[in-house]
Motif scaffolding. Structure first.
Motif, PDB file in Angstrom:
ATOM      1  N   LYS A  47      -4.445 -12.734 -26.794  1.00 58.32           N
ATOM      2  CA  LYS A  47      -4.989 -12.701 -25.173  1.00 58.32           C
ATOM      3  C   LYS A  47      -5.229 -11.173 -24.702  1.00 58.32           C
ATOM      4  O   LYS A  47      -6.121 -10.912 -23.885  1.00 58.32           O
ATOM      5  CB  LYS A  47      -3.525 -13.006 -24.322  1.00 58.32           C
ATOM      6  CG  LYS A  47      -3.194 -14.366 -24.433  1.00 58.32           C
ATOM      7  CD  LYS A  47      -2.136 -14.864 -23.515  1.00 58.32           C
ATOM      8  CE  LYS A  47      -1.718 -16.421 -23.557  1.00 58.32           C
ATOM      9  NZ  LYS A  47      -0.704 -16.938 -22.837  1.00 58.32           N
ATOM     10  N   ASP A 103       1.102 -32.796 -22.293  1.00 60.28           N
ATOM     11  CA  ASP A 103       0.481 -32.975 -20.784  1.00 60.28           C
ATOM     12  C   ASP A 103      -0.199 -34.316 -20.649  1.00 60.28           C
ATOM     13  O   ASP A 103      -0.316 -34.900 -19.375  1.00 60.28           O
ATOM     14  CB  ASP A 103      -0.488 -31.930 -20.758  1.00 60.28           C
ATOM     15  CG  ASP A 103       0.083 -30.434 -20.635  1.00 60.28           C
ATOM     16  OD1 ASP A 103       1.511 -30.436 -20.528  1.00 60.28           O
ATOM     17  OD2 ASP A 103      -0.859 -29.392 -20.803  1.00 60.28           O
ATOM     18  N   ASP A 109      -7.769 -28.737 -17.566  1.00 55.54           N
ATOM     19  CA  ASP A 109      -6.585 -27.684 -17.255  1.00 55.54           C
ATOM     20  C   ASP A 109      -5.898 -27.184 -18.449  1.00 55.54           C
ATOM     21  O   ASP A 109      -5.919 -25.925 -18.306  1.00 55.54           O
ATOM     22  CB  ASP A 109      -5.682 -28.480 -16.203  1.00 55.54           C
ATOM     23  CG  ASP A 109      -6.339 -28.928 -14.958  1.00 55.54           C
ATOM     24  OD1 ASP A 109      -7.269 -28.314 -14.785  1.00 55.54           O
ATOM     25  OD2 ASP A 109      -5.502 -29.787 -14.414  1.00 55.54           O
ATOM     26  N   PHE A 110      -5.595 -27.931 -19.328  1.00 56.08           N
ATOM     27  CA  PHE A 110      -5.053 -27.245 -20.467  1.00 56.08           C
ATOM     28  C   PHE A 110      -5.947 -26.277 -21.233  1.00 56.08           C
ATOM     29  O   PHE A 110      -5.464 -25.213 -21.493  1.00 56.08           O
ATOM     30  CB  PHE A 110      -4.508 -28.238 -21.701  1.00 56.08           C
ATOM     31  CG  PHE A 110      -4.509 -28.069 -23.017  1.00 56.08           C
ATOM     32  CD1 PHE A 110      -3.069 -27.335 -23.308  1.00 56.08           C
ATOM     33  CD2 PHE A 110      -5.259 -27.645 -23.979  1.00 56.08           C
ATOM     34  CE1 PHE A 110      -2.730 -27.046 -24.371  1.00 56.08           C
ATOM     35  CE2 PHE A 110      -4.972 -27.191 -25.240  1.00 56.08           C
ATOM     36  CZ  PHE A 110      -3.788 -26.753 -25.387  1.00 56.08           C
ATOM     37  N   MET A 112      -8.463 -24.476 -19.876  1.00 58.02           N
ATOM     38  CA  MET A 112      -8.557 -23.444 -19.041  1.00 58.02           C
ATOM     39  C   MET A 112      -7.172 -22.513 -18.907  1.00 58.02           C
ATOM     40  O   MET A 112      -7.262 -21.280 -18.817  1.00 58.02           O
ATOM     41  CB  MET A 112      -9.019 -23.920 -17.532  1.00 58.02           C
ATOM     42  CG  MET A 112     -10.221 -24.551 -17.351  1.00 58.02           C
ATOM     43  SD  MET A 112     -11.769 -23.532 -18.116  1.00 58.02           S
ATOM     44  CE  MET A 112     -11.902 -24.113 -19.730  1.00 58.02           C
ATOM     45  N   GLU A 113      -6.196 -22.941 -19.145  1.00 58.48           N
ATOM     46  CA  GLU A 113      -4.912 -22.459 -18.954  1.00 58.48           C
ATOM     47  C   GLU A 113      -4.361 -21.794 -20.222  1.00 58.48           C
ATOM     48  O   GLU A 113      -3.653 -21.015 -20.194  1.00 58.48           O
ATOM     49  CB  GLU A 113      -3.934 -23.248 -18.375  1.00 58.48           C
ATOM     50  CG  GLU A 113      -4.094 -23.840 -16.813  1.00 58.48           C
ATOM     51  CD  GLU A 113      -3.060 -24.806 -16.290  1.00 58.48           C
ATOM     52  OE1 GLU A 113      -2.283 -25.338 -17.351  1.00 58.48           O
ATOM     53  OE2 GLU A 113      -3.339 -25.470 -15.278  1.00 58.48           O
ATOM     54  N   ASN A 114      -5.080 -22.358 -21.205  1.00 60.67           N
ATOM     55  CA  ASN A 114      -4.575 -21.946 -22.722  1.00 60.67           C
ATOM     56  C   ASN A 114      -5.799 -21.710 -23.528  1.00 60.67           C
ATOM     57  O   ASN A 114      -5.960 -22.308 -24.771  1.00 60.67           O
ATOM     58  CB  ASN A 114      -3.731 -23.162 -23.419  1.00 60.67           C
ATOM     59  CG  ASN A 114      -2.562 -23.369 -22.621  1.00 60.67           C
ATOM     60  OD1 ASN A 114      -1.495 -22.828 -22.648  1.00 60.67           O
ATOM     61  ND2 ASN A 114      -2.429 -24.398 -21.657  1.00 60.67           N
ATOM     62  N   LYS A 115      -6.620 -20.589 -23.272  1.00 60.81           N
ATOM     63  CA  LYS A 115      -7.924 -20.617 -23.586  1.00 60.81           C
ATOM     64  C   LYS A 115      -7.721 -20.092 -25.172  1.00 60.81           C
ATOM     65  O   LYS A 115      -8.778 -20.816 -26.135  1.00 60.81           O
ATOM     66  CB  LYS A 115      -8.835 -19.622 -23.039  1.00 60.81           C
ATOM     67  CG  LYS A 115      -9.392 -20.108 -21.710  1.00 60.81           C
ATOM     68  CD  LYS A 115     -10.302 -19.205 -20.886  1.00 60.81           C
ATOM     69  CE  LYS A 115     -10.656 -19.939 -19.446  1.00 60.81           C
ATOM     70  NZ  LYS A 115     -11.403 -18.758 -18.753  1.00 60.81           N
ATOM     71  N   ASP A 138     -16.155 -23.115 -10.300  1.00 58.56           N
ATOM     72  CA  ASP A 138     -15.098 -24.049 -10.519  1.00 58.56           C
ATOM     73  C   ASP A 138     -15.529 -25.230  -9.631  1.00 58.56           C
ATOM     74  O   ASP A 138     -14.961 -26.435 -10.351  1.00 58.56           O
ATOM     75  CB  ASP A 138     -13.558 -23.371  -9.838  1.00 58.56           C
ATOM     76  CG  ASP A 138     -13.122 -22.376 -10.646  1.00 58.56           C
ATOM     77  OD1 ASP A 138     -13.674 -22.271 -11.860  1.00 58.56           O
ATOM     78  OD2 ASP A 138     -12.327 -21.682 -10.224  1.00 58.56           O
TER      79      ASP A 138
END
Length: 201
Positions: free
Chosen positions: A27, A75, A99-100, A102-105, A180
């Motif tokens: 990250k 999820d 969403d997964f 985008m939140e866990n790229k 977005d």
């Protein structure tokens, strides 16, 4: 007995720390920066100890991939359970898939080889990698007005969905997307169109 359980618990904690440190490095610096030595530095262990838990960096990548599929499948199951109609399930699941990603790229990049080499042969050996497909395919089958749809028919509809959603995700991970609001509109329009095409079958 208590001592053995404590040792086992400490081993599991160290294993989790190695995986967490790996994601932290990625990250902050990207996948190309990940190395066994850097992981050891973050958790303040020597590199040889890391090798006691994972044979090499590829083994760490594979375990992180497994983790990604487990999270994604969970999820999808959660949002699917909130809806009775298969059309609503599919819409909610593909939005949750977005969403997964985008939140866990970083995990998504690893799972699907976005901006990095995909360990596709190794991923194919993971039972967990089938989780998302299984969830989507069940909803697709329920939506179809066919008594016994073939596996190829279900796969075709799944890959139609996946190609569009994954393509939009990849565009955004590569930072070539729009707002977005625009992403959500494109996503919902595409999902809705594919759902209608299945309902007409």
């Amino acid at each position: 007995m208590a001592s053995k359980e404590r040792i086992q618990r400490l081993k599991e904690e160290t294993r989790i720390n190695i995986l967490d440190a790996s994601l932290q490095i990625v990250k902050e610096e990207g996948w190309q920066a990940l190395s066994m030595r850097k992981i050891a530095d973050v958790i303040e262990y020597t590199a040889p100890i890391i090798y006691e838990y994972f044979a090499n960096k590829e083994a760490i990548l594979l375990e992180l991939t497994r983790k990604g599929y487990l999270i994604l499948t969970r999820d999808l199951q959660e949002v699917r359970a909130k809806h009775e109609l298969p059309a609503k399930q599919l819409e909610a699941m593909w939005l949750a898939y977005w969403d997964f990603a985008m939140e866990n790229k970083e995990l998504y990049q690893l799972m699907f080889g976005v901006e990095m080499n995909c360990c596709c042969d190794m991923v194919a050996t993971l039972e967990e990698s089938e989780g998302p497909y299984n969830e989507f395919s069940q909803a697709i089958i329920e939506l179809m007005h066919i008594e016994h749809p073939t596996k190829d028919m279900v796969c075709l509809k799944y890959y139609t969905f996946w190609s569009v959603v994954h393509g939009l995700i990849s565009i955004n991970i590569l930072r070539r997307g729009y707002s977005d609001e625009m992403n959500q509109q494109v996503l919902k329009d595409a999902i809705g169109t594919i759902i209608k095409s299945i309902e007409r079958v």
